[in-house]
Design a protein around this motif. Structure first.
Motif, mmCIF file in Angstrom:
data_model
loop_
_atom_site.group_PDB
_atom_site.id
_atom_site.type_symbol
_atom_site.label_atom_id
_atom_site.label_comp_id
_atom_site.label_asym_id
_atom_site.label_seq_id
_atom_site.Cartn_x
_atom_site.Cartn_y
_atom_site.Cartn_z
ATOM 1 N N GLU A 44 26.809 6.509 -12.480
ATOM 2 C CA GLU A 44 25.540 5.907 -12.882
ATOM 3 C C GLU A 44 24.666 5.624 -11.657
ATOM 4 O OE1 GLU A 44 26.499 3.390 -16.923
ATOM 5 O OE2 GLU A 44 27.316 2.624 -15.018
ATOM 6 N N MET A 45 25.300 5.145 -10.579
ATOM 7 C CA MET A 45 24.546 4.900 -9.355
ATOM 8 C C MET A 45 23.962 6.189 -8.791
ATOM 9 S SD MET A 45 26.534 1.923 -7.192
ATOM 10 C CE MET A 45 28.165 2.654 -7.209
ATOM 11 N N MET A 46 24.752 7.258 -8.785
ATOM 12 C CA MET A 46 24.271 8.514 -8.224
ATOM 13 C C MET A 46 23.159 9.116 -9.070
ATOM 14 S SD MET A 46 25.823 8.436 -5.528
ATOM 15 C CE MET A 46 24.913 9.870 -4.962
ATOM 16 N N ARG A 47 23.232 8.951 -10.394
ATOM 17 C CA ARG A 47 22.139 9.446 -11.242
ATOM 18 C C ARG A 47 20.845 8.692 -10.939
ATOM 19 N NH1 ARG A 47 26.159 9.916 -15.328
ATOM 20 N NH2 ARG A 47 25.652 7.826 -16.145
ATOM 21 N N ASP A 65 0.815 -1.211 0.000
ATOM 22 C CA ASP A 65 0.000 0.000 0.000
ATOM 23 C C ASP A 65 0.852 1.266 0.000
ATOM 24 O OD1 ASP A 65 -2.394 -1.484 0.149
ATOM 25 O OD2 ASP A 65 -2.246 -1.613 2.335
ATOM 26 N N VAL A 66 2.080 1.184 0.501
ATOM 27 C CA VAL A 66 2.891 2.392 0.674
ATOM 28 C C VAL A 66 4.182 2.387 -0.141
ATOM 29 C CG1 VAL A 66 1.982 2.764 2.996
ATOM 30 C CG2 VAL A 66 4.060 1.436 2.709
ATOM 31 N N MET A 67 4.556 1.248 -0.701
ATOM 32 C CA MET A 67 5.842 1.166 -1.402
ATOM 33 C C MET A 67 5.798 1.894 -2.736
ATOM 34 S SD MET A 67 5.831 -2.698 -2.977
ATOM 35 C CE MET A 67 4.918 -3.069 -4.489
ATOM 36 N N ARG A 68 6.968 2.203 -3.232
ATOM 37 C CA ARG A 68 7.099 2.725 -4.586
ATOM 38 C C ARG A 68 7.095 1.519 -5.531
ATOM 39 N NH1 ARG A 68 11.236 7.754 -3.601
ATOM 40 N NH2 ARG A 68 10.654 8.053 -1.405
ATOM 41 N N PRO A 69 6.305 1.551 -6.594
ATOM 42 C CA PRO A 69 6.190 0.379 -7.470
ATOM 43 C C PRO A 69 7.488 0.067 -8.203
ATOM 44 C CG PRO A 69 5.073 2.270 -8.424
ATOM 45 C CD PRO A 69 5.457 2.670 -7.038
ATOM 46 N N ALA A 70 7.524 -1.080 -8.859
ATOM 47 C CA ALA A 70 8.749 -1.577 -9.498
ATOM 48 C C ALA A 70 9.392 -0.559 -10.422
ATOM 49 C CB ALA A 70 8.439 -2.871 -10.257
ATOM 50 N N GLU A 71 8.575 0.137 -11.220
ATOM 51 C CA GLU A 71 9.154 1.079 -12.183
ATOM 52 C C GLU A 71 9.782 2.293 -11.511
ATOM 53 O OE1 GLU A 71 4.661 1.863 -11.937
ATOM 54 O OE2 GLU A 71 6.026 0.140 -12.036
ATOM 55 N N GLN A 72 9.435 2.545 -10.244
ATOM 56 C CA GLN A 72 10.021 3.669 -9.521
ATOM 57 C C GLN A 72 11.116 3.229 -8.553
ATOM 58 O OE1 GLN A 72 6.978 6.090 -7.641
ATOM 59 N NE2 GLN A 72 5.615 5.901 -9.400
ATOM 60 N N ALA A 73 11.385 1.921 -8.511
ATOM 61 C CA ALA A 73 12.419 1.410 -7.617
ATOM 62 C C ALA A 73 13.784 1.547 -8.296
ATOM 63 C CB ALA A 73 12.149 -0.051 -7.279
ATOM 64 N N PRO A 74 14.742 2.261 -7.686
ATOM 65 C CA PRO A 74 16.055 2.457 -8.313
ATOM 66 C C PRO A 74 16.831 1.153 -8.393
ATOM 67 C CG PRO A 74 16.053 3.265 -6.059
ATOM 68 C CD PRO A 74 14.640 2.909 -6.375
ATOM 69 N N ARG A 75 17.519 0.963 -9.549
ATOM 70 C CA ARG A 75 18.328 -0.245 -9.711
ATOM 71 C C ARG A 75 19.418 0.007 -10.740
ATOM 72 N NH1 ARG A 75 13.812 -4.244 -11.473
ATOM 73 N NH2 ARG A 75 12.477 -2.603 -10.614
ATOM 74 N N ASP A 133 23.246 6.655 0.012
ATOM 75 C CA ASP A 133 23.933 7.935 0.169
ATOM 76 C C ASP A 133 25.005 7.853 1.256
ATOM 77 O OD1 ASP A 133 22.471 9.224 -1.781
ATOM 78 O OD2 ASP A 133 20.966 10.005 -0.393
ATOM 79 N N GLY A 134 24.680 7.133 2.318
ATOM 80 C CA GLY A 134 25.641 6.981 3.409
ATOM 81 C C GLY A 134 26.885 6.249 2.972
ATOM 82 N N SER A 189 19.478 9.835 -7.531
ATOM 83 C CA SER A 189 18.882 11.168 -7.641
ATOM 84 C C SER A 189 17.559 11.132 -8.400
ATOM 85 C CB SER A 189 19.861 12.124 -8.332
ATOM 86 O OG SER A 189 21.059 12.259 -7.590
ATOM 87 N N ALA A 190 17.524 10.342 -9.461
ATOM 88 C CA ALA A 190 16.315 10.289 -10.292
ATOM 89 C C ALA A 190 15.136 9.676 -9.547
ATOM 90 C CB ALA A 190 16.599 9.498 -11.567
ATOM 91 N N LYS A 191 15.389 8.675 -8.733
ATOM 92 C CA LYS A 191 14.301 7.972 -8.047
ATOM 93 C C LYS A 191 14.023 8.510 -6.645
ATOM 94 C CE LYS A 191 13.776 5.313 -11.581
ATOM 95 N NZ LYS A 191 14.185 3.915 -11.656
ATOM 96 N N GLY A 192 14.951 9.281 -6.095
ATOM 97 C CA GLY A 192 14.703 9.963 -4.824
ATOM 98 C C GLY A 192 14.508 9.073 -3.622
ATOM 99 N N LEU A 193 15.151 7.917 -3.616
ATOM 100 C CA LEU A 193 14.994 7.013 -2.481
ATOM 101 C C LEU A 193 16.153 7.115 -1.496
ATOM 102 C CD1 LEU A 193 13.018 4.663 -1.551
ATOM 103 C CD2 LEU A 193 14.748 3.101 -2.461
ATOM 104 N N GLY A 194 17.274 7.709 -1.929
ATOM 105 C CA GLY A 194 18.454 7.756 -1.067
ATOM 106 C C GLY A 194 19.277 6.494 -1.147
ATOM 107 N N ALA A 195 18.934 5.610 -2.097
ATOM 108 C CA ALA A 195 19.653 4.347 -2.257
ATOM 109 C C ALA A 195 19.268 3.756 -3.602
ATOM 110 C CB ALA A 195 19.302 3.380 -1.140
#
Length: 329
Positions: free
Chosen positions: A227-230, A208-218, A255-256, A233-239
């Motif tokens: 490439e990882m940082m882009r 109910d609260v997760m970001r769907p597959a297409e919005q999950a950064p990978r 990010d950590g 940044s694009a998906k806004g998850l911090g990871a």
């Protein structure tokens, strides 16, 4: 005394303490009097195939509404019927499958006693909550719950105070005994309170609260740091998840992790995702409760989780901000 007149603080506090002491004593005395009749009342309610209809006049009616609401929210279908309105048509709301709980301290409320013979004629079992077992209400009842008090907390022994407190406490005891007998659980309570904090915690799923597959950064194992940082940044998850050739997540980079690499003097141009990722990342299933995700994050002091389906594929992601927006935390 006018509204603007000063009050005696000592006497005011003394009166308040006396009131609480009288009402506490009334409840203690009532608890000591509980007997097999209470068990019989609970058994009647459990065997009722209809609704538990609560009725009462005046202050007893106000207490009755609260008791009906408590019963309804804890697994016992219940409703309140005003006795005066019952005499003018609302008695038709009561069926032979129901159970009536009538509340009156004196047991002689005119509007209430007027409908008692009709209730009995319908063959509807009658529970009485009264301070006078020998009253009209007590004599008509199948079971009497004794809520009598030695005196009211009112200094003039007039205003219903200790008696209504006793009624309310007896109603709570009745509701709690019923919910225990029914095996009523916290998730059952949540289904009756979907808009409350408990409902959100016990009914909201990760899906109910997760970001769907297409919005999950990978990114892939060979992805560069840029490439990882882009992707982060694009998906806004911090990871970002790190996936293998089959698209299955094998690691995570946050990010950590970037800050720690910089602090350690690592040559950022030379590293790949597979070299700097955390292997076996923390994950959760989409059908898990969102509160479980919050507990997992707190336990491991992390801010993000990957959501993995039954086949091990990445089907979503979430972080603590997603849980806060859903008011799970």
């Amino acid at each position: 005394m006018t509204a603007s007149s000063p009050i005696d603080s000592a006497s005011t506090l003394a009166l308040a303490r006396d009131t609480l002491a009288i009402e506490a004593q009334a409840i203690s005395a009532m608890a000591a009097r509980l007997d097999a009749g209470f068990v019989q009342a609970v058994q009647l309610a459990l065997s009722c195939s209809g609704r538990l209809v609560v009725t009462g006049m005046g202050k007893s009616g106000h207490v009755g509404r609260k008791i009906a609401a408590t019963l309804a929210s804890t697994g016992t279908p219940a409703m309140f019927v005003h006795p005066a309105e019952a005499s003018h048509g609302d008695l038709g709301m009561i069926t032979h499958e129901d159970l009536v709980l009538a509340i009156s301290n004196s047991g002689e409320s005119e509007e209430l006693t007027a409908i008692l013979p009709l209730i009995k004629r319908m063959g509807v079992p009658l529970l009485a909550m009264t301070g006078k077992a020998g009253s009209s209400l007590g004599r008509h009842a199948d079971v009497v719950l004794d809520t009598g008090v030695e005196k009211e907390a009112c200094p003039h022994n007039l205003a219903p105070t200790a008696s209504t407190t006793a009624q309310l406490a007896m109603g709570d005891a009745f509701a709690v005994a019923l919910l225990s007998a029914r095996g009523f659980r916290p998730d059952d309570f949540a289904r009756s309170h979907p808009g409350g904090a408990l409902g959100r915690k016990l009914l909201t799923l990760v899906s109910d609260v997760m970001r769907p597959a297409e919005q999950a950064p990978r990114v892939g194992l060979q992805a560069s740091l840029s490439e990882m940082m882009r992707e982060i940044s694009a998906k806004g998850l911090g990871a970002t998840a790190v996936v293998d050739a089959d698209g299955l997540p094998v690691g995570i980079f946050t990010d950590g992790d970037l800050r720690r690499l910089i602090e350690g003097g690592t040559d950022l141009r030379a590293v790949s995702a597979g070299q700097v990722m955390h292997r076996a990342p923390r994950s959760i299933r989409p059908d898990a409760l969102a509160v479980e995700a919050a507990e997992l994050m707190e336990k491991h002091r992390i801010n993000s989780l990957l959501v993995i389906d039954a086949q091990g594929g990445l089907c979503g992601a979430l972080n603590s901000h997603d849980l806060m927006r859903a008011k799970v935390i």
